[in-house]
Design a protein around this motif. Structure first.
Motif: not given
Length: 863
Positions: A752-763
């Protein structure tokens, strides 16, 4: 009607296989009993207390094989006793040459090659134990026939050598009666191990395909047993192996070992491919060691060909009878101007004797100059199996030898000399010494030590040099023509490798081995001898046992559970701090809490992995009930699109995080926000064409184009090819997207390719921050997920980074689905347990609400 397949084959032989008490001498072999005996055959397998003093006894290995390295000598009369001697040609006999320090003690368990009358078995067992450290396993004659000559030789041995039972004449159809005998025999071997083992200290080393289910019996009794297995035969490709009806049972049994050894990488690769295709297991390399994670246990893969016993060979080379035999052979062949080529093979269908004879015939036809000069001595050892195919090989071999000798022989000259009677070891060594070329052209073979023995024999000694009349004794030479399909081939880089099925190519290889310049023959011999000398049987045994000790070093620091029935039994091994999330434990904390944060993954957590991804009505109702509790803040984190989650979960107060946390919404009525500043998605125009290329070339793969994420999914593709393509795709995408603000990640069955800085940890961080902003310090956190993306949530909520967002008395429960290595401290077995937990917490919320508002309860009763 009762199934004939038997639901629990582990207990198949329980009644018949119960053995009499061990002889008194066995007491000396046991240094101490298991820690706490609870029931017959079961022990308390909790970790050892650090304060428990542990003696350091001499290391000991229990070697288990089908046959003991013992020769039994039948008494001449009934009044005499059996006598025994070591079988010096047995590989297991030479394991004591391992260079472990302190020296390793070996105990051998196996069958004798002779039938011992039942009335004499106790005396024989006592004598072998006291004098040879051997424990014989006496199998009933009917089980022996069905186990060894039946399942081993009719099913496993042909299949592992790539022969499918396409007709009843080719090995025979699968017979479950023979399979049950195989399991019963393995159970008897297991009982013998249990008689002598000290599970805290001893290592167990199981050998070859005869005992492939033995690890399951031993692991069931002692969860932390230190167990290695070495396969001395080839392991077939997955396309061949998957035809075996009991394929999964054998794979799972082998995986109950700690270390599994193979002669070559090809054999190991085939085994790993079978584990991937049939059990869904993936492997990785850790510091040079290939490892499989199997229910929290690390199963290591060892690739190392066995070696020869150098000291034994050198001793045999120095025997007077060897020197006499060499002198005799020199007079027979060299004295008449003959050049000897040698073949030593068992008389079976996989050794390629007939193909070798056809190549010899082709060589004599193409090169008349070798007629009258070249002699092929073919030593044909008795076949280890029996049946129609062995008789056919014998008949074909004799007919070919007669035809070649009639066509190209002359008075006093036979181009092919067939020796079809057993030779003593010194006689075979003598033939090695005089042979200019050794031919090993098996069509499929496990290891085959004949080339190694030939190389050492050609090195010889000073006495043999004089007999051979070598003008320059230091310039030893040897030439090998070996099949590509034998286990020793990769280690003999100086040999002439051939495809034994290509008769003309083998004939050319034989001729080139004869005419190669002497200097090059010497160089090849020197290279081979250096390898064989340094990689002998002692090196092999030492290396295997060292790796086994390394693999098992943390056994005492793990918590173990046995799960599964029959041959599907396996042990779950986890860190001491990793335990199951008990309902009563979390309910007490749930009742005490004033403000609760609940973070849930969806696919694989609340919903099993399935084609239909939509939630059930009951799951939605459970979440809605949790959301109605004003003390709760429920956040659902998923990789699905926000529109899909909006439609699936019409709960007023539920928080949603779509596409792994890029889009966030604290409640259903709130506007969607992003976890990072609005991103530019022009990178999709670069990444999507690349993914399309791999989709077109990888059958079964698909592309999922979401708002912020591009996913290449190969779950339905061939696992090996899909994994290979995924690695290539990651490299390709990282190259073309190097200047884009995105991250490329490989997960199980997808890239998968996704924007940097996106993670469930941030959620998780955002949820706790929202609650803090609203003056709701959280004193209860429950986070449940099943895959790698959820590990970010676990890490955040259990770290000090979120301490400011939690109350001082906060209780945190990070829980993964499935018992596996994780940053979470708790686990639940499957999605059904997760749903039951959610339903239980929802019931507690309803109960607490009714207790807080008894008038509502009274009104409902009056109505």
């Amino acid at each position: 009607m009762m199934s004939r397949s038997y639901s629990n084959l582990l207990d198949l032989a329980t009644g018949a296989a119960d053995q009499a008490p061990a002889p008194a001498a066995l007491g000396a072999l046991r240094r101490r009993l298991p820690r706490v005996v609870t029931t017959a055959g079961l022990i308390d397998d909790s970790p050892l207390s650090p304060s428990t003093p542990s003696p350091s006894p001499r290391p000991r290995t229990i070697v288990v094989a089908n046959h003991l390295p013992i020769r039994a000598h039948r008494p001449a009369s009934a009044s005499e006793q059996w006598t025994f001697s070591w079988d010096e040609e047995s590989l297991l006999r030479h394991l004591q040459h391992s260079s472990s320090s302190p020296p390793m003690e070996f105990i051998y368990i196996g069958c004798l090659r002779d039938d011992i009358p039942p009335g004499e078995q106790d005396a024989v067992a006592q004598a072998l134990l006291e004098s040879y450290n051997c424990v014989p396993a006496f199998l009933p004659s009917d089980i022996t026939a069905r186990y060894y000559h039946g399942f081993c030789k009719q099913h496993l041995w042909p299949l592992f050598h790539y022969m499918l039972p396409l007709s009843p004449d080719l090995g025979g159809r699968f017979d479950r009666w023979l399979w049950q005998a195989y399991v019963s025999a393995n159970k008897i071997f297991a009982d013998k191990v249990l008689e002598v083992i000290n599970p805290d200290d001893d290592f167990v080393w199981v050998h070859d395909y005869h005992l492939m289910v033995l690890p399951t019996f031993l692991r069931k009794r002692f969860n932390r047993i230190k167990l290695g297995f070495f396969l001395h035969s080839p392991f077939p490709s997955s396309e061949i192996y998957k035809t075996l009806p009991v394929r999964e049972e054998l794979l799972r049994a082998l995986l109950n070992s700690d270390l599994i050894g193979f002669h070559t990488f090809d054999y190991a690769r085939h085994f790993l491919s079978c584990c991937g295709r049939m059990l869904g297991l993936s492997y990785e390399s850790k510091r040079g060691h290939i490892c499989l994670e199997y229910y929290g246990r690390t199963v290591s893969i060892k690739i190392l060909p066995v070696g020869v016993n150098m000291s034994q060979l050198k001793t045999v080379l120095g025997l007077p009878e060897t020197e006499e035999k060499v002198a005799e052979l020199m007079a027979t062949y060299s004295g008449k101007g003959r050049v000897v080529m040698l073949g030593v093979d068992d008389m079976d269908i996989f050794k390629g004797i007939s193909l070798k004879l056809l190549a010899m015939e082709e060589l004599l036809r193409q090169h008349p100059e070798w007629r009258g000069k070249l002699v092929l001595v073919q030593v044909a050892n008795p076949a280890r199996g029996r049946g129609k195919d062995v008789d056919e090989v014998k008949g074909e071999t004799y007919a070919m030898v007669r035809r070649i000798n009639e066509a190209y022989g002359a008075p006093g000259y036979e181009p092919v000399v067939l020796i079809d009677e057993p030779l003593q070891f010194y006689e075979r060594v003598a033939y090695y010494v005089v042979a200019e070329v050794c031919l090993v052209t098996a069509v499929r073979d496990g290891m085959n030590l004949i080339p190694y023995e030939y190389i050492v024999s050609r090195q010889g000694n000073e006495t043999l040099d004089r007999i051979l009349q070598l003008s320059k004794p230091k310039e030893k030479k040897s030439m090998l023509v070996v099949s590509e399909f034998i286990g020793c081939s990769p280690s003999l880089s100086g040999a002439v490798r051939v495809n034994p099925w290509n008769i003309e190519a083998v004939a050319d290889a034989m001729e080139s081995a004869l005419v190669l310049p002497e200097k090059e023959k010497k160089m090849r011999h020197d290279k081979h001898y250096r390898y064989v000398e340094t990689h002998d049987v002692g090196y092999w045994a030492t290396s295997f046992l060292q790796d086994l000790e390394r693999t098992c070093k943390d056994h005492s620091q793990r918590r173990c559970w046995g799960i599964g029935f029959g041959l599907r039994f396996r042990v779950v091994s986890l860190d001491l701090s990793f335990r199951k999330l008990a309902m009563e434990h979390i309910v007490m904390a749930y009742r005490r809490a004033k403000t609760r944060a609940i973070l849930l993954d969806y696919d694989g957590t609340l919903m099993p992995q399935a084609i239909n991804k939509s939630p059930s009505t009951k799951s939605v109702e459970t979440l809605a009930s949790l959301c109605r509790d004003k003390k709760n803040k429920v956040f659902l984190c998923s990789g699905f699109e926000r529109s899909t989650l909006h439609d699936w979960f019409p709960c007023d107060n539920i928080g949603l995080a779509a596409e792994h946390g890029y889009f966030l919404r604290p409640t259903r009525d709130a506007e969607w926000e992003t976890s990072i500043p609005a991103a530019d998605f022009s990178w999709k125009q670069i990444a999507e064409p690349v993914m399309c290329l791999y989709r077109e070339t990888t059958d079964g793969s698909i592309i999922e184009n979401r708002e912020t994420v591009l996913v290449w999914n190969y779950e339905d593709a061939d696992p090996d090819f899909g994994s290979c393509q995924a690695k290539e795709l990651v490299d390709h995408l990282e190259s073309v997207l190097a200047n884009e603000p995105v991250s490329v990640k490989s997960t199980i069955h997808s890239v998968e390719v996704k924007p940097q800085g996106v993670s469930k940890g941030q959620v998780a961080r955002r949820l706790l921050a929202i609650m803090q902003e609203r003056g709701m310090p959280t004193d209860f956190v429950l986070c449940i997920g099943d895959d790698r993306s959820d590990e970010d949530m676990f890490q955040l909520i259990t770290s000090a980074n979120c301490g400011d967002s939690l109350a001082a008395t906060a209780e945190v429960f990070a829980c993964t689905v499935g018992r596996k290595p994780s940053k979470a401290k708790y686990y639940l077995d499957d999605t059904a347990e997760v749903v039951r937990l959610m339903q239980g917490l929802a019931s507690v919320s309803e109960e607490l609400a009714l207790a807080a508002n008894p008038s509502e309860n009274d009104d409902s009763e009056e109505a």
